[in-house]
Motif scaffolding. Sequence first.
Motif, short mmCIF file in Angstrom:
data_model
loop_
_atom_site.label_atom_id
_atom_site.label_comp_id
_atom_site.label_asym_id
_atom_site.label_seq_id
_atom_site.Cartn_x
_atom_site.Cartn_y
_atom_site.Cartn_z
N GLY A 182 0.78 -1.23 0.00
CA GLY A 182 0.00 0.00 0.00
C GLY A 182 0.81 1.27 0.00
O GLY A 182 0.25 2.36 -0.18
N GLU A 183 2.13 1.18 0.22
CA GLU A 183 2.95 2.40 0.21
C GLU A 183 3.36 2.74 -1.22
O GLU A 183 3.61 1.85 -2.04
N PRO A 184 3.44 4.03 -1.56
CA PRO A 184 3.76 4.42 -2.94
C PRO A 184 5.19 4.05 -3.31
O PRO A 184 6.08 4.03 -2.47
N PHE A 185 5.39 3.73 -4.59
CA PHE A 185 6.73 3.41 -5.07
C PHE A 185 6.90 3.90 -6.50
O PHE A 185 5.94 4.02 -7.27
N VAL A 186 8.15 4.21 -6.84
CA VAL A 186 8.53 4.70 -8.16
C VAL A 186 9.57 3.75 -8.73
O VAL A 186 10.46 3.26 -8.00
N LEU A 187 9.49 3.45 -10.02
CA LEU A 187 10.41 2.53 -10.67
C LEU A 187 11.49 3.31 -11.43
O LEU A 187 11.21 4.35 -12.01
N ALA A 188 12.70 2.77 -11.42
CA ALA A 188 13.81 3.38 -12.16
C ALA A 188 14.54 2.30 -12.94
O ALA A 188 14.84 1.23 -12.41
N GLY A 189 14.81 2.59 -14.20
CA GLY A 189 15.50 1.65 -15.09
C GLY A 189 15.26 2.07 -16.51
O GLY A 189 14.76 3.17 -16.78
N SER A 190 15.62 1.21 -17.46
CA SER A 190 15.32 1.52 -18.86
C SER A 190 13.81 1.45 -19.07
O SER A 190 13.07 0.87 -18.27
N ASP A 191 13.35 2.04 -20.19
CA ASP A 191 11.91 2.03 -20.47
C ASP A 191 11.39 0.60 -20.56
O ASP A 191 10.30 0.29 -20.06
N GLU A 192 12.16 -0.29 -21.20
CA GLU A 192 11.74 -1.68 -21.33
C GLU A 192 11.67 -2.36 -19.96
O GLU A 192 10.72 -3.10 -19.67
N GLU A 193 12.68 -2.13 -19.13
CA GLU A 193 12.68 -2.74 -17.80
C GLU A 193 11.53 -2.23 -16.95
O GLU A 193 10.90 -3.00 -16.20
N VAL A 194 11.22 -0.95 -17.05
CA VAL A 194 10.14 -0.38 -16.26
C VAL A 194 8.80 -0.97 -16.69
O VAL A 194 7.95 -1.30 -15.85
N ARG A 195 8.59 -1.11 -18.01
CA ARG A 195 7.33 -1.70 -18.48
C ARG A 195 7.18 -3.13 -17.99
O ARG A 195 6.10 -3.54 -17.54
N GLU A 196 8.28 -3.91 -18.07
CA GLU A 196 8.21 -5.29 -17.59
C GLU A 196 7.95 -5.34 -16.10
O GLU A 196 7.16 -6.15 -15.61
N ALA A 197 8.62 -4.47 -15.35
CA ALA A 197 8.44 -4.45 -13.90
C ALA A 197 6.99 -4.15 -13.53
O ALA A 197 6.40 -4.82 -12.67
N ALA A 198 6.40 -3.13 -14.18
CA ALA A 198 5.02 -2.77 -13.87
C ALA A 198 4.06 -3.90 -14.23
O ALA A 198 3.09 -4.17 -13.50
N PHE A 199 4.32 -4.59 -15.33
CA PHE A 199 3.50 -5.73 -15.74
C PHE A 199 3.58 -6.84 -14.71
O PHE A 199 2.56 -7.37 -14.25
N ARG A 200 4.79 -7.19 -14.30
CA ARG A 200 4.97 -8.33 -13.41
C ARG A 200 4.47 -8.04 -12.00
O ARG A 200 4.02 -8.96 -11.29
N LEU A 201 4.53 -6.80 -11.57
CA LEU A 201 4.07 -6.49 -10.22
C LEU A 201 2.57 -6.68 -10.06
O LEU A 201 2.08 -6.87 -8.94
N LYS A 202 1.84 -6.67 -11.16
CA LYS A 202 0.39 -6.93 -11.06
C LYS A 202 0.13 -8.37 -10.61
O LYS A 202 -0.95 -8.68 -10.12
N ARG A 203 1.11 -9.25 -10.77
CA ARG A 203 0.94 -10.64 -10.34
C ARG A 203 0.82 -10.76 -8.83
O ARG A 203 0.33 -11.78 -8.34
N ILE A 204 1.31 -9.77 -8.10
CA ILE A 204 1.20 -9.82 -6.64
C ILE A 204 0.37 -8.64 -6.11
O ILE A 204 0.44 -8.33 -4.92
#
Length: 677
Positions: free
Chosen positions: A366-388
């Motif tokens: 529930g705490e806010p978070f910001v992602l840092a990395g390449s555009d491709e890595e950020v898109r993958e990270a946001a996609f995969r985090l929906k799994r949890i």
Amino acid sequence: MSNSYGKWFCLIALVLVLPVTRARAASPLPGDAEASTHGDEAASVQLIKETEQKAADFVFRQYNLAVLSHYSYLIGSGGEAMIVDPARDISRYLKDAQELGLKITKVYMTHSHADFVAGHMEIAKVTGAEIIANAATQAGYPHKPVKDGDAIAFGKVRGVIVTTPGHTPDGTCLYVYYPAAESNPAFVLTGDTLFIGSVGRPDLMGEGMSAAALAEMGFHSWKNKLSRLPDGTRFFPAHGAGSLCGAHLSDKPVSTIGEQRRENVYLQHKDLLSYVMAVIDGLPDAPQYFKHNAKMNHDGPPLVDWEKTAPPALAAADVLAQGRKGAWLIDVRDAKAFAASHPQGAISIGIRGRFETWTGIMIPWGEPFVLAGSDEEVREAAFRLKRIGYDAPAGFLQGGLDAWKQAKQPVGSLKLLKPQELHRQVQAGTAPIIVDVRLPSEWMALRIGNVLNIPLNKMFTDSKRLSKDMPVLTVCNSAYRSSMGASVLLKQGFRDVLNMEGGSEAWIAAGLPTLSAAGTGTGSAAAPMRAVRLPDRIAAAEIKRMLMDLPGTFEVVDVRPPAQYADFSLPGSMNADIADVIANPAYLNGVVPLVIVDRDGSLAMAVGGILAQKTLRPIKVLFGGLEAYWNESGTPQPPAAPAPATAPVFKPAVPAPTPAAPAPATPKPPKKKSAGC
């Protein structure tokens, strides 16, 4: 040597040899389920097993999402398909069903999973499939409730619901019959009830139900239901090695009931209380996000727009402002890139690994978070985090690290130290404090020396044991988790933080010395001296003297079969099953010596050798066994007597009277305890 004695001797010899076998330099390290998920394919749902019989109208597919150690299934017949325990991103199931010419009409949930958000609502939305769940779940989404014994039929397949509480109160297994009229199931989907080598942990219900109460349910689910299946029955679980839904899971995707009956350490406990103690003992901490995922799966997870995975773009100044408000900054690049340069205060959680699980462990729900990395890595990270269920990042750092630097925002770095240099510093007495961030079980099995163990999931709290003014180096198997640990220390204000490059794998590849679980050294360079603990051998005449002169000052355990023990036994001895003596910690406790006896001394010496590695209690073995006692001590061998109707186990025999001295008081056998798997 009899066949039964020979089998036991070979087994115990194997146990004695295994702990001192030198670890190979291959990667990953033995038992390292973490490193096995660092490949790209581990981050997507992969087909690992297929049975397709077109002529017989039957399809069965097993899928693995390795980064979550999650197995899911497709069963097809009669033009229909049922998906069991699907992942939240369902594209693979849709693609395969279409290629197979099947319409997904059913989704079955074995229980409300805690370690990932399931895709039952997603499939129902896209295909109109009916969701089937145990009525005891009292699920908050539209579904067909089923109870014990209900059937799910389509085509030539019949699935039967078998309620198996234990991991959770609503746990079920699905017995799959093909053809439908068969009397024994072709295979069983066990969900989180039964794993290969383990069982579902019973401690995820919080204050709703005690772990012991659920473990009791699990005992009866096995004893009264699953154990009654034929030995050859194949079963497929919902999780494999690396899952935190149980302990010591195997990486095998399929097993049989008979194999688990013989090999599963938890199922060797035949009485209820022993089983309960084993199951609730030594469990790893459950990640804090588990309870939230379980609630989402119970209530019905919100639907996801998978086409819009990129979070809002934020300028460097906006990211810094978010951080001042309490937002977490997650750097998803690899450990080397993070070490070279990163936004100050970022937590390193590389996208190539168990990214979902570690984010759920490190970043509070529930705490806010910001992602840092390449555009491709950020898109993958946001996609995969929906799994949890981490569905809504506050944003991502637009332009990555370059934009951060151009905006003149604070930058941090992390020094990487090569294994050879760290070893040189250790030898010279100039090394930093070394912190191994792996689980205690991993650390004890093989480590680079006498270093401090602070598991990564406890780094935020247990780092207070360290001084921020002293240099600290983190290490794990591959430098993936140690990069996370080092980033936590940097965020907490430690001034001199290092990470060992390549982890223990690189250390071993360089031929540097290690310590094993027994504290013994391996490697080519100045291995430490080894202290080998062996049992003392006691002669027949000596034990006879002790029985006469020193009664009550030692305990004698006879590991022969009960029928042989009933024929003849030493005064005051107790009869115990050999497997229990090896596994039961009760035999390790005590001040007085423990004397192991058998027929000829061979098995007793092997058992004594195992116990001597585990305890400081004096362990002695009757040299030559009872055969030597009969022959050397002047005690005539008694005539054979018929075995009792029920051979006593774990109970002392009535001591035979001896003219030389009264028999010592019969000691009580130790209270049976969990082996602490």
